[in-house]
Design a protein around this motif. Structure first.
Motif, PDB file in Angstrom:
ATOM      1  N   VAL A 133     121.533  38.150 -19.387  1.00  0.00           N
ATOM      2  CA  VAL A 133     121.264  37.417 -20.624  1.00  0.00           C
ATOM      3  C   VAL A 133     120.521  38.331 -21.586  1.00  0.00           C
ATOM      4  O   VAL A 133     119.658  39.114 -21.170  1.00  0.00           O
ATOM      5  N   GLU A 134     120.828  38.233 -22.871  1.00  0.00           N
ATOM      6  CA  GLU A 134     120.227  39.152 -23.825  1.00  0.00           C
ATOM      7  C   GLU A 134     118.772  38.804 -24.109  1.00  0.00           C
ATOM      8  O   GLU A 134     118.300  37.689 -23.854  1.00  0.00           O
ATOM      9  N   PHE A 135     118.077  39.796 -24.664  1.00  0.00           N
ATOM     10  CA  PHE A 135     116.670  39.634 -25.017  1.00  0.00           C
ATOM     11  C   PHE A 135     116.497  38.451 -25.979  1.00  0.00           C
ATOM     12  O   PHE A 135     117.272  38.276 -26.917  1.00  0.00           O
ATOM     13  N   GLY A 136     115.473  37.651 -25.718  1.00  0.00           N
ATOM     14  CA  GLY A 136     115.237  36.465 -26.527  1.00  0.00           C
ATOM     15  C   GLY A 136     115.780  35.201 -25.912  1.00  0.00           C
ATOM     16  O   GLY A 136     115.447  34.095 -26.363  1.00  0.00           O
ATOM     17  N   TYR A 137     116.618  35.361 -24.869  1.00  0.00           N
ATOM     18  CA  TYR A 137     117.221  34.200 -24.208  1.00  0.00           C
ATOM     19  C   TYR A 137     116.857  34.141 -22.730  1.00  0.00           C
ATOM     20  O   TYR A 137     117.438  33.360 -21.985  1.00  0.00           O
ATOM     21  N   PHE A 138     115.893  34.982 -22.314  1.00  0.00           N
ATOM     22  CA  PHE A 138     115.508  34.966 -20.900  1.00  0.00           C
ATOM     23  C   PHE A 138     113.993  34.963 -20.787  1.00  0.00           C
ATOM     24  O   PHE A 138     113.376  35.867 -20.223  1.00  0.00           O
ATOM     25  N   ASN A 139     113.397  33.916 -21.338  1.00  0.00           N
ATOM     26  CA  ASN A 139     111.957  33.701 -21.245  1.00  0.00           C
ATOM     27  C   ASN A 139     111.686  32.208 -21.350  1.00  0.00           C
ATOM     28  O   ASN A 139     112.547  31.430 -21.760  1.00  0.00           O
ATOM     29  N   TYR A 140     110.496  31.796 -20.950  1.00  0.00           N
ATOM     30  CA  TYR A 140     110.125  30.398 -21.092  1.00  0.00           C
ATOM     31  C   TYR A 140     110.108  30.005 -22.564  1.00  0.00           C
ATOM     32  O   TYR A 140     109.704  30.805 -23.422  1.00  0.00           O
ATOM     33  N   PRO A 141     110.493  28.777 -22.881  1.00  0.00           N
ATOM     34  CA  PRO A 141     110.394  28.316 -24.267  1.00  0.00           C
ATOM     35  C   PRO A 141     108.979  28.424 -24.835  1.00  0.00           C
ATOM     36  O   PRO A 141     108.791  28.678 -26.029  1.00  0.00           O
ATOM     37  N   SER A 142     107.977  28.248 -23.978  1.00  0.00           N
ATOM     38  CA  SER A 142     106.589  28.248 -24.437  1.00  0.00           C
ATOM     39  C   SER A 142     106.037  29.641 -24.701  1.00  0.00           C
ATOM     40  O   SER A 142     105.012  29.789 -25.371  1.00  0.00           O
ATOM     41  N   THR A 143     106.709  30.682 -24.160  1.00  0.00           N
ATOM     42  CA  THR A 143     106.100  32.016 -24.164  1.00  0.00           C
ATOM     43  C   THR A 143     107.139  33.088 -24.447  1.00  0.00           C
ATOM     44  O   THR A 143     107.967  33.407 -23.576  1.00  0.00           O
ATOM     45  N   PRO A 144     107.137  33.679 -25.646  1.00  0.00           N
ATOM     46  CA  PRO A 144     108.070  34.779 -25.944  1.00  0.00           C
ATOM     47  C   PRO A 144     107.812  35.983 -25.045  1.00  0.00           C
ATOM     48  O   PRO A 144     106.727  36.137 -24.474  1.00  0.00           O
ATOM     49  N   MET A 145     108.818  36.846 -24.926  1.00  0.00           N
ATOM     50  CA  MET A 145     108.708  38.068 -24.125  1.00  0.00           C
ATOM     51  C   MET A 145     108.531  39.271 -25.056  1.00  0.00           C
ATOM     52  O   MET A 145     109.168  39.344 -26.107  1.00  0.00           O
ATOM     53  N   THR A 146     107.678  40.208 -24.677  1.00  0.00           N
ATOM     54  CA  THR A 146     107.520  41.429 -25.463  1.00  0.00           C
ATOM     55  C   THR A 146     108.736  42.335 -25.267  1.00  0.00           C
ATOM     56  O   THR A 146     109.460  42.214 -24.271  1.00  0.00           O
ATOM     57  N   GLN A 147     108.964  43.238 -26.193  1.00  0.00           N
ATOM     58  CA  GLN A 147     110.117  44.124 -26.136  1.00  0.00           C
ATOM     59  C   GLN A 147     109.865  45.388 -25.327  1.00  0.00           C
ATOM     60  O   GLN A 147     110.745  46.250 -25.233  1.00  0.00           O
ATOM     61  N   ASP A 148     108.701  45.535 -24.747  1.00  0.00           N
ATOM     62  CA  ASP A 148     108.368  46.748 -24.003  1.00  0.00           C
ATOM     63  C   ASP A 148     109.368  46.991 -22.873  1.00  0.00           C
ATOM     64  O   ASP A 148     109.564  46.137 -22.004  1.00  0.00           O
ATOM     65  N   GLY A 149     110.024  48.146 -22.902  1.00  0.00           N
ATOM     66  CA  GLY A 149     110.964  48.519 -21.857  1.00  0.00           C
ATOM     67  C   GLY A 149     112.351  47.961 -22.026  1.00  0.00           C
ATOM     68  O   GLY A 149     113.184  48.078 -21.116  1.00  0.00           O
ATOM     69  N   LYS A 150     112.645  47.350 -23.181  1.00  0.00           N
ATOM     70  CA  LYS A 150     113.962  46.734 -23.390  1.00  0.00           C
ATOM     71  C   LYS A 150     115.061  47.783 -23.387  1.00  0.00           C
ATOM     72  O   LYS A 150     114.961  48.790 -24.084  1.00  0.00           O
ATOM     73  N   PRO A 151     116.144  47.577 -22.623  1.00  0.00           N
ATOM     74  CA  PRO A 151     117.268  48.524 -22.618  1.00  0.00           C
ATOM     75  C   PRO A 151     117.951  48.573 -23.987  1.00  0.00           C
ATOM     76  O   PRO A 151     117.833  47.646 -24.796  1.00  0.00           O
ATOM     77  N   GLU A 152     118.680  49.652 -24.240  1.00  0.00           N
ATOM     78  CA  GLU A 152     119.354  49.816 -25.521  1.00  0.00           C
ATOM     79  C   GLU A 152     120.417  48.758 -25.767  1.00  0.00           C
ATOM     80  O   GLU A 152     120.749  48.455 -26.907  1.00  0.00           O
ATOM     81  N   ASN A 153     120.965  48.190 -24.693  1.00  0.00           N
ATOM     82  CA  ASN A 153     122.022  47.185 -24.868  1.00  0.00           C
ATOM     83  C   ASN A 153     121.477  45.779 -25.129  1.00  0.00           C
ATOM     84  O   ASN A 153     122.215  44.801 -25.080  1.00  0.00           O
ATOM     85  N   ASN A 154     120.170  45.676 -25.381  1.00  0.00           N
ATOM     86  CA  ASN A 154     119.514  44.421 -25.761  1.00  0.00           C
ATOM     87  C   ASN A 154     119.467  43.401 -24.629  1.00  0.00           C
ATOM     88  O   ASN A 154     119.207  42.220 -24.862  1.00  0.00           O
ATOM     89  N   LEU A 155     119.714  43.830 -23.400  1.00  0.00           N
ATOM     90  CA  LEU A 155     119.532  42.944 -22.257  1.00  0.00           C
ATOM     91  C   LEU A 155     118.087  43.041 -21.766  1.00  0.00           C
ATOM     92  O   LEU A 155     117.251  43.680 -22.401  1.00  0.00           O
ATOM     93  N   VAL A 156     117.794  42.401 -20.665  1.00  0.00           N
ATOM     94  CA  VAL A 156     116.425  42.350 -20.153  1.00  0.00           C
ATOM     95  C   VAL A 156     116.404  42.982 -18.762  1.00  0.00           C
ATOM     96  O   VAL A 156     117.123  42.531 -17.866  1.00  0.00           O
TER      97      VAL A 156
END
Length: 601
Positions: free
Chosen positions: A65-88
């Protein structure tokens, strides 16, 4: 401080088994609603995360699942270490869950390295045996995921055998395996997503691989391309339009649901849409063109493979995934391993394969092993192992029976549910063309007894005096973090007696119809587990509706709500919304009580 279970006797209000996605948010939600609860979480591993715990993260482990769609609704995820393909990446997920536990002061409640070996009913609730110590709890939340326990090899392993590991131990052995001084020829067994990840790791490390996929199962899974129509494939599937294009009992009674699934034009559009997705998956792999040896990975269900999900469904998580496998020294064999010894393996066909390492990715053990067989039957959890066909029963009134009974009292409920699915969803009733309807060679469709209302509540605990157990995480979707927060909220509200359940007969009907639907919608994997890969939005609609929280239009206006993908952002603040509903109800109840008191003289 986090600690292993000590020798003192613990008496708890709530015990939670598992500190993965579901266990953590369930604990956080319970403590938000009832801050003074004496609560403990028992976690098998030394860190939070479950499937995503620190020691299980291998180099190329990436969520689908791409970044922004694999975290709790209550708590965003930081982008630290995000792969270039925008996955997690797996490491991002572990760090996210660890920080979530830290920030919400959950670690003080977690007992790490704590194995729950037994859970039994008592007069006052439940008794858990954790690392040999007895612990009492008034209520219990089971959040033990399917990957909690490994299964044993289904082949003989000689005493002096080459190393044999389950895919769960890939992370621990990754550096040794990748090393030039490590194994030269590795046997890989299985066709799960973890097997594909292992094949990529081995091929990219220059290893020789013999990939064995049994010829008696569902075969290789379809692997969808990472992107289609300009967006992530999983994200694209997370809108309400997709909920209608995926035949579901949760939407079929609507105007659009009726059009897509009970008219010839609608069924043609549905099949055409899924044929396009399946064709894109075939094209990405090069099947039928230049896939060469990889053609053996083509799904057995070639007619709309991505629709039927006979062997579940995967997504490309590495840009060079197919090219790496194509260029690697890989031989794919449809057979079964019979014996592993000191110099390699022998296949059931008699073929000998020299090798110096073996990885098997052939499924998981019994993640409900802490329940006795009798208690599983009572709670509506299927026994571990291969499911068996239902037996015809004669008693239509009961919904539970002992394991010793030769009669299946659910037979008639299941049969009635099958008729509902056939009437409302003819496409599913017809079944895959590749299987001549539902006629599978060498095996018949089976009915597995997942008897949980809303996939959470055992029928045996649905009276007003017994709201003592909730079972989380047994619904398989593409949006685990979002589902976990909303499902946990519903479960906690239920345990607190704040959810009004329907009649027993209505719950029986809901359970039977869900099971009948999922085993035909998602084929083989839908027989084994409550699958809802593309149907989770209406599922959450139902849960939020029960809670009195807004469930429709969470993406904005009517058009946006229909076409814009749902994700964590759509449910941001949902726990706070329920707390506001709860406060209003409490205020209304207080006014009613005061009014009654003033009118009593």
């Amino acid at each position: 401080m986090p600690h292993a279970v000590a020798d003192e006797k613990l008496v708890l209000d709530v015990a939670i088994i598992g500190a993965g996605w579901y266990g953590l948010t369930a604990a956080n939600t319970y403590l938000k609603l009832e801050p003074n609860t004496k609560l403990a979480i028992f976690e098998k591993y030394g860190t939070v995360g479950g499937t995503w715990s620190k020691d299980r993260i291998y180099p190329n482990l990436v969520a689908q699942v791409e970044f922004g769609y694999f975290n709790y609704p209550s708590t965003p995820m930081t982008q630290d270490g995000k792969p270039e393909n925008n996955l997690v990446s797996g490491d991002m997920i572990w760090r996210y869950l660890d920080k979530f536990a830290e920030d919400n002061k959950l670690k003080q409640h977690i007992h790490f390295n704590s194995w729950v070996s037994s859970v039994e009913r008592t007069a006052s609730g439940w008794e858990l045996t954790v690392n040999g110590v007895k612990i009492e709890a008034a209520k219990i939340i089971c959040a033990a995921g399917i990957t909690t326990q490994t299964n044993s090899p289904d082949f003989s392993v000689k005493e002096n055998s080459i190393p044999v590991i389950h895919a769960v131990d890939l992370a621990k052995n990754a550096e040794k395996i990748k090393s030039p001084s490590g194994p030269k020829h590795v046997v890989l067994i299985g066709a799960a997503k973890s097997a594909y990840d292992a094949a990529y790791l081995l091929a990219s490390s220059g290893k020789k691989v013999t990939w064995v996929i049994r010829d008696t199962g569902s075969g290789p899974m379809p692997i969808m391309p990472a992107n289609m129509l300009g967006m992530n494939t999983i994200t694209m599937s997370a809108n309400r339009l997709m909920n209608y294009l995926s035949p579901s009992l949760m939407t079929t009674d609507t105007y659009l649901g009726s059009f897509f699934h009970r008219t010839m034009a609608g069924r043609w559009l549905t099949r055409a849409y899924w044929k396009y997705i399946s064709s894109q998956a075939d094209s990405a792999a090069g099947f039928g063109k230049d896939s060469g040896k990889l053609d053996a990975l083509r799904p057995q269900l070639q007619d709309n493979a991505c629709f039927w999900c006979e062997s579940s469904l995967g997504l490309i998580t590495m840009d060079d995934f197919w090219s790496t496998l194509r260029d690697g020294n890989i031989t794919i064999v449809r057979d079964n391993v019979s014996v592993a010894d000191s110099t390699g393996i022998t296949l059931r066909s008699g073929q000998r394969v020299p090798a110096d390492f073996l990885i098997y990715a052939t499924g998981w053990g019994d993640h409900f092993s802490f329940f006795s067989p009798e208690l599983k039957e009572e709670l509506g959890i299927p026994p571990y192992g291969a499911p068996v066909p239902s037996k015809v029963g004669t008693d239509k009134s009961k919904y539970s029976s002992s394991l010793s009974s030769k009669v299946d009292p659910w037979y008639f409920h299941d049969k009635a549910a099958d008729e509902v699915v056939a009437k409302k969803l003819p496409l599913l009733a017809a079944g895959p063309k590749d299987l001549d309807g539902w006629k599978r060679p060498n095996r018949e469709m089976t009915v597995r007894r997942w008897r949980l209302y809303n996939r959470v509540v055992p029928l045996a605990t649905t009276d007003e005096d017994d709201r003592s157990i909730a079972i989380l995480g047994q619904i398989h979707t593409t949006q685990t973090p979002t589902i976990s927060e909303v499902q946990s909220l519903w479960a906690v509200a239920h345990l607190l007696g704040e959810v009004q359940l329907p009649s027993e007969q209505q719950m029986i009907q809901e359970i039977a119809e869900w099971n009948a639907w999922t085993r035909k919608r998602y084929s083989s994997v839908g027989e084994r587990y409550p699958y809802a890969l593309f149907d989770w939005v209406p599922y959450l609609d139902r849960l939020l509706g029960d809670l009195g929280v807004k469930n429709k239009g969470r993406n904005g206006g009517l058009i946006k709500d229909f076409f814009v993908p749902y994700g964590p952002h759509s449910y941001y603040g949902v726990v706070d919304e329920y707390m506001a509903v709860r406060k209003r109800k409490a205020g209304g109840a207080a006014k009613t009580t005061a009014s009654s008191s003033s009118n009593s003289f």
